[in-house]
Scaffold this motif. Structure first.
Motif, mmCIF file in Angstrom:
data_model
loop_
_atom_site.group_PDB
_atom_site.id
_atom_site.type_symbol
_atom_site.label_atom_id
_atom_site.label_comp_id
_atom_site.label_asym_id
_atom_site.label_seq_id
_atom_site.Cartn_x
_atom_site.Cartn_y
_atom_site.Cartn_z
ATOM 1 N N VAL A 103 -39.634 -59.098 -54.933
ATOM 2 C CA VAL A 103 -40.219 -59.385 -53.624
ATOM 3 C C VAL A 103 -39.954 -60.843 -53.252
ATOM 4 C CG1 VAL A 103 -42.365 -59.516 -52.289
ATOM 5 C CG2 VAL A 103 -42.032 -57.675 -53.951
ATOM 6 N N GLU A 104 -39.420 -61.058 -52.063
ATOM 7 C CA GLU A 104 -39.282 -62.429 -51.541
ATOM 8 C C GLU A 104 -40.645 -62.831 -51.006
ATOM 9 O OE1 GLU A 104 -36.620 -64.310 -51.548
ATOM 10 O OE2 GLU A 104 -34.849 -63.048 -51.601
ATOM 11 N N MET A 129 -43.843 -49.152 -59.534
ATOM 12 C CA MET A 129 -43.548 -50.393 -58.821
ATOM 13 C C MET A 129 -42.353 -51.110 -59.429
ATOM 14 S SD MET A 129 -47.223 -51.883 -57.839
ATOM 15 C CE MET A 129 -48.508 -50.795 -57.244
ATOM 16 N N PRO A 149 -55.231 -46.829 -53.427
ATOM 17 C CA PRO A 149 -54.866 -48.117 -52.838
ATOM 18 C C PRO A 149 -53.423 -48.227 -52.337
ATOM 19 C CG PRO A 149 -54.831 -48.248 -55.220
ATOM 20 C CD PRO A 149 -55.246 -46.842 -54.885
ATOM 21 N N SER A 150 -52.583 -47.204 -52.544
ATOM 22 C CA SER A 150 -51.173 -47.360 -52.178
ATOM 23 C C SER A 150 -50.998 -47.428 -50.663
ATOM 24 C CB SER A 150 -50.357 -46.192 -52.734
ATOM 25 O OG SER A 150 -49.075 -46.222 -52.170
ATOM 26 N N LEU A 174 -44.025 -51.287 -36.932
ATOM 27 C CA LEU A 174 -42.712 -51.252 -37.586
ATOM 28 C C LEU A 174 -42.661 -52.291 -38.709
ATOM 29 C CD1 LEU A 174 -39.810 -49.995 -37.424
ATOM 30 C CD2 LEU A 174 -39.176 -52.063 -36.167
ATOM 31 N N HIS A 203 -39.144 -50.890 -57.487
ATOM 32 C CA HIS A 203 -39.010 -51.572 -56.194
ATOM 33 C C HIS A 203 -37.619 -52.157 -55.948
ATOM 34 C CE1 HIS A 203 -40.276 -53.755 -52.617
ATOM 35 N NE2 HIS A 203 -39.743 -54.837 -53.124
ATOM 36 N N GLU A 238 -48.407 -45.114 -60.939
ATOM 37 C CA GLU A 238 -48.161 -45.896 -59.714
ATOM 38 C C GLU A 238 -47.701 -47.306 -60.074
ATOM 39 O OE1 GLU A 238 -51.377 -43.839 -56.609
ATOM 40 O OE2 GLU A 238 -51.975 -45.507 -57.847
ATOM 41 N N ARG A 255 -44.688 -51.188 -41.625
ATOM 42 C CA ARG A 255 -44.003 -50.131 -42.371
ATOM 43 C C ARG A 255 -42.869 -50.721 -43.200
ATOM 44 N NH1 ARG A 255 -42.350 -47.594 -45.344
ATOM 45 N NH2 ARG A 255 -41.539 -45.463 -45.465
ATOM 46 N N TRP A 256 -42.195 -51.711 -42.634
ATOM 47 C CA TRP A 256 -41.043 -52.332 -43.284
ATOM 48 C C TRP A 256 -41.434 -52.923 -44.634
ATOM 49 C CZ3 TRP A 256 -36.276 -52.231 -40.861
ATOM 50 C CH2 TRP A 256 -35.268 -52.967 -41.451
ATOM 51 N N TYR A 257 -42.611 -53.505 -44.705
ATOM 52 C CA TYR A 257 -43.029 -54.189 -45.936
ATOM 53 C C TYR A 257 -44.183 -53.490 -46.639
ATOM 54 C CZ TYR A 257 -39.887 -58.000 -44.966
ATOM 55 O OH TYR A 257 -38.763 -58.752 -44.761
ATOM 56 N N LEU A 264 -50.422 -57.162 -54.325
ATOM 57 C CA LEU A 264 -51.756 -56.963 -54.902
ATOM 58 C C LEU A 264 -51.765 -57.274 -56.393
ATOM 59 C CD1 LEU A 264 -53.036 -53.668 -53.232
ATOM 60 C CD2 LEU A 264 -53.750 -55.993 -52.753
ATOM 61 N N ILE A 319 -56.986 -53.643 -59.016
ATOM 62 C CA ILE A 319 -56.751 -52.628 -57.991
ATOM 63 C C ILE A 319 -56.570 -51.290 -58.697
ATOM 64 C CG2 ILE A 319 -55.415 -52.095 -55.925
ATOM 65 C CD1 ILE A 319 -56.375 -54.966 -55.941
ATOM 66 N N PRO A 320 -57.287 -50.249 -58.273
ATOM 67 C CA PRO A 320 -57.257 -48.994 -59.024
ATOM 68 C C PRO A 320 -55.990 -48.158 -58.812
ATOM 69 C CG PRO A 320 -58.716 -48.787 -57.139
ATOM 70 C CD PRO A 320 -58.274 -50.214 -57.174
ATOM 71 N N PHE A 321 -54.846 -48.739 -59.129
ATOM 72 C CA PHE A 321 -53.628 -47.942 -59.183
ATOM 73 C C PHE A 321 -53.654 -47.118 -60.467
ATOM 74 C CE2 PHE A 321 -52.016 -51.592 -56.628
ATOM 75 C CZ PHE A 321 -51.594 -50.874 -55.521
ATOM 76 N N ARG A 343 -35.739 -50.036 -48.056
ATOM 77 C CA ARG A 343 -36.953 -50.312 -47.295
ATOM 78 C C ARG A 343 -37.818 -49.085 -47.015
ATOM 79 N NH1 ARG A 343 -39.408 -54.084 -47.839
ATOM 80 N NH2 ARG A 343 -38.134 -55.832 -48.443
ATOM 81 N N PHE A 344 -37.186 -47.998 -46.570
ATOM 82 C CA PHE A 344 -37.980 -46.848 -46.135
ATOM 83 C C PHE A 344 -37.877 -45.684 -47.117
ATOM 84 C CE2 PHE A 344 -37.019 -49.205 -42.234
ATOM 85 C CZ PHE A 344 -38.317 -49.412 -41.772
ATOM 86 N N ARG A 402 -44.290 -51.386 -49.310
ATOM 87 C CA ARG A 402 -44.302 -51.442 -50.769
ATOM 88 C C ARG A 402 -44.538 -52.872 -51.252
ATOM 89 N NH1 ARG A 402 -39.818 -48.370 -51.440
ATOM 90 N NH2 ARG A 402 -38.709 -50.320 -51.669
ATOM 91 N N ASP A 403 -43.990 -53.823 -50.505
ATOM 92 C CA ASP A 403 -44.188 -55.228 -50.876
ATOM 93 C C ASP A 403 -45.670 -55.578 -50.917
ATOM 94 O OD1 ASP A 403 -41.694 -54.732 -49.234
ATOM 95 O OD2 ASP A 403 -41.166 -56.582 -50.267
ATOM 96 N N ARG A 420 -48.463 -46.997 -48.856
ATOM 97 C CA ARG A 420 -47.587 -46.001 -48.240
ATOM 98 C C ARG A 420 -48.425 -44.950 -47.523
ATOM 99 N NH1 ARG A 420 -44.235 -43.773 -52.698
ATOM 100 N NH2 ARG A 420 -44.505 -41.632 -52.062
ATOM 101 N N ARG A 436 -32.959 -62.194 -55.303
ATOM 102 C CA ARG A 436 -34.166 -61.786 -56.015
ATOM 103 C C ARG A 436 -34.132 -60.323 -56.511
ATOM 104 N NH1 ARG A 436 -36.941 -64.007 -58.450
ATOM 105 N NH2 ARG A 436 -37.333 -66.045 -57.596
ATOM 106 N N ARG A 437 -33.647 -59.440 -55.661
ATOM 107 C CA ARG A 437 -33.637 -58.022 -56.058
ATOM 108 C C ARG A 437 -32.666 -57.764 -57.208
ATOM 109 N NH1 ARG A 437 -35.239 -53.743 -52.724
ATOM 110 N NH2 ARG A 437 -33.278 -52.670 -52.920
ATOM 111 N N ASP A 494 -48.130 -53.535 -51.657
ATOM 112 C CA ASP A 494 -48.636 -53.017 -52.941
ATOM 113 C C ASP A 494 -48.364 -54.022 -54.055
ATOM 114 O OD1 ASP A 494 -49.525 -50.660 -51.887
ATOM 115 O OD2 ASP A 494 -47.882 -49.429 -52.648
ATOM 116 N N LEU A 495 -47.128 -54.525 -54.084
ATOM 117 C CA LEU A 495 -46.726 -55.408 -55.169
ATOM 118 C C LEU A 495 -47.470 -56.742 -55.114
ATOM 119 C CD1 LEU A 495 -43.004 -54.459 -55.020
ATOM 120 C CD2 LEU A 495 -44.357 -54.388 -57.091
#
Lengths: 258, 357
Positions: free
Chosen positions: B252-253, A99, B296-297, B228, A102, A95, B231-233, B241, A89-91, A107-108, B235-236, B299, A71-72, B238-239
């Motif tokens: 995103v899976e 996305m 809304p982010s 944990l 992504h 922002e 935190r891992w997911y 949403l 959503i008010p992004f 991940r971090f 950003r996912d 992070r 997928r990525r 956010d997406l």
């Protein structure tokens, strides 16, 4: 980069959504998918995007089967814009466009300078740099559509597939959106759109693929493909052609006498 | 190019100013909650005793602090405050995750029956005697109860990635009522002594009385795992949403992310309920307030909801202890007093919509 469908079909239970579609979507062109409601435009677009897997035949990018791409990886090469881009959503626009990074971020990871640069480039190409700090919930339909296209560009993919990108837009926003797609194609992007407005297709698309009941009926330049017989048989209407002041063909539709 | 402008600057500002401010608020809440009580203790003494406990031996001289004060601070009030912070933080994060997952502002562990499911799990360990056998059974069963409830609500209420307010609330109410009924049934069927019955009622009503360091250690592992996973997911979330298809097209899976978020949200709810019972509305009030200020982010929102939820529950517990001494008002009553009007306000404003602001 070109996308191809090779004898692709999608069957859900007893229903064939599309059958045996072979099609090439070439770079530097706008390819439009047209057809009456339920003809399979959106389905073909999702097969091309790799969002859905064909149940027969295959979908590929540059010859590589989409089914084998994670997928990525897929997200870095093909981007897809769904019909409904209403975002509640008010992004901020920035922002939203970030996305698109992504599939490039671990991940971090927080976005770094390379991502900032990609986003700035995407904002500029879609002509929304001045909107970067605005909230997407406050944009006009056309602005939002361009912001979403900027997000597609930020992925770094050069293939953009859009499902009805002009639906629910005012006429000036339709022109705004299609002009942007036109300029992206001119700079080498591969663009495919599902569209129901045949006049927009005649005016803006380089290639038109006509679908009816899940099958590909014709494919080629709009001026050749959209002839009276085909429009009559696929859409069930009669066509009258007039020429606009700038020389572009304009179609007027009449109900077929029964 | 204005690569530095815009959202990233908004997120960074929120992270660099908002999060430290929330951390300071949390520290202040901890000190206040330990200092204030039936025996008043000067806040300087509180800070000195806490520092002496945390820092290496000999760094802090505790001369002049009575043995009794030290016991009150470290063995009686501190564990209660830490449990409040952990439970509040867990509920804050779980609420934020559920609102993102359901794309619905009214999703919250106690409102949609997840806490009640966790409480049922806790009651089962007590009635069956497992809780007395080993300390980990309680949080484990609370997690299982929360997960079963969350998976059920999700399956019933969600169609094509959207969860309408009505189906979410109705499914949640039905499930919460069922879980509570089964808990009551188990209590009335089992031949348990009054002390055990009291313990069980405690879960169903929620509270922080008699919390010890054992409770802290009990909920820490699932909480750490849950945070944990969240935190891992980040950003996912956010997406998601933006809608499932958009999320999928951006790499995103969707199905896997959804399963992980469901599991971590259940884990956090289970950890909170295992040590504090059903405490309502924390996961509703805290994320909403913070979203208004920080954007809304996730992070920023997830760590903020953790710090904010911790402070909120500590302060609510402080109120519960001090409004009418020496009687304690149940903590769940205090959070409901803030939460229920807020919930009704959101319901009125958001009816039929999915907006998160």
């Amino acid at each position: 980069m070109s996308l191809t469908l090779d004898g692709a079909g999608l069957r859900i239970g007893p229903r064939h959504l599309v059958r045996d579609v072979s099609l090439e979507v070439a770079p530097a062109r706008i390819t439009a998918l047209v057809g009456p409601n339920g003809a399979g435009k959106s389905t073909v677009l999702r097969l091309l995007a790799g969002l859905w897997r064909p149940t027969s035949g295959r979908a590929a990018i540059e010859g590589a089967d989409l089914a084998h791409l994670p997928r990525r990886r897929l997200a870095r090469r093909i981007s897809f814009v769904p019909q409904e881009t209403r975002i509640d959503i008010p992004f901020t626009v920035q922002e939203l466009v970030m996305m698109g990074r992504h599939p490039h971020l671990g991940r971090f990871d927080a976005p770094g300078p390379a991502d900032d640069e990609a986003v700035a480039g995407a904002l500029a190409r879609a002509d929304v740099t001045h909107l970067a700090d605005r909230l997407v919930t406050e944009l006009s339909g056309g602005e939002r559509r361009r912001a979403v296209i900027a997000r597609s560009l930020a992925t770094g993919s050069n293939v953009i597939l859009l499902d009805e990108p002009t639906a629910n837009l005012d006429i000036d926003h339709v022109i705004e959106t299609l002009t942007l797609l036109r300029s992206l194609a001119a700079s080498g992007a591969t663009i495919a759109i599902a569209l129901h407005d045949l006049n927009a297709v005649a005016r803006w698309a380089d290639v038109v693929a006509v679908l009816d009941t899940g099958r590909l009926q014709a494919c080629g330049p709009p001026a050749e493909v959209l002839d009276d017989d085909l429009v009559a048989s696929v859409f069930g209407v009669q066509v009258e052609r007039i020429t606009a002041a700038d020389g572009s063909p304009t179609l007027i539709f009449h109900r077929q006498p029964r | 190019m204005s690569s530095d402008a815009g959202s990233e600057s908004r997120i960074r500002t929120a992270a660099w100013i908002g999060l430290p401010l929330l951390a300071v608020l949390l520290a202040a809440a901890v000190v206040a909650a330990i200092a204030i009580g039936s025996t008043g203790i000067p806040w300087v003494t509180v800070v000195r005793v806490l520092a002496a406990r945390v820092l290496p031996d000999g760094w802090i001289d505790l001369g002049g602090v009575s043995e009794a004060d030290q016991v009150i601070i470290w063995m009686i009030r501190m564990p209660r405050v830490v449990v409040a912070a952990l439970a509040g933080g867990a509920l804050g994060v779980a609420g934020t995750q559920m609102q993102g997952l359901f794309r619905n502002p009214l999703a919250e562990p106690s409102v949609i029956g997840i806490s009640q499911g966790a409480a049922l799990g806790a009651v089962v360990t007590f009635v069956s005697g497992l809780a007395a056998a080993a300390v980990f059974w309680l949080p484990l069963f609370a997690f299982a109860g929360a997960l079963a409830a969350l998976a059920t609500v999700y399956t019933i209420a969600t169609r094509a990635g959207r969860t309408p307010v009505a189906t979410l609330l109705l499914a949640g109410i039905a499930l919460g009522a069922l879980a509570t009924a089964v808990s009551s049934l188990l209590i009335s069927l089992s031949v348990v002594n009054w002390q055990v019955a009291n313990e069980i009622v405690f879960w169903m009503m929620g509270g922080l009385d008699n919390r010890t360091w054992t409770h802290v250690w009990m909920c820490l592992p699932p909480l750490a795992l849950g945070v944990l996973g969240a935190r891992w997911y980040t950003r996912d979330l956010d997406l998601l949403l933006l809608g499932e298809e958009t999320a999928a097209s951006l790499g995103v899976e969707v199905e896997r992310v959804r399963r992980v978020i469901l599991t971590t949200a259940a884990m956090l709810t289970g950890a909170a309920v295992a040590v504090s019972g059903v405490i309502g509305f924390v996961g509703l009030i805290v994320p909403h307030m913070l979203r208004l200020v920080l954007g809304p982010s996730h992070r920023v929102l997830l760590p903020a909801a953790m710090l904010g939820g911790a402070s909120f529950l500590i302060l609510c517990d402080l109120l519960a202890r001090t409004i009418n001494p020496p009687e304690e008002i149940r903590l769940g009553i205090i959070t409901a007093a803030f939460g229920a009007p807020f919930f009704l306000y959101l319901l009125r404003r958001q009816w039929g919509g999915y907006s998160l602001q």
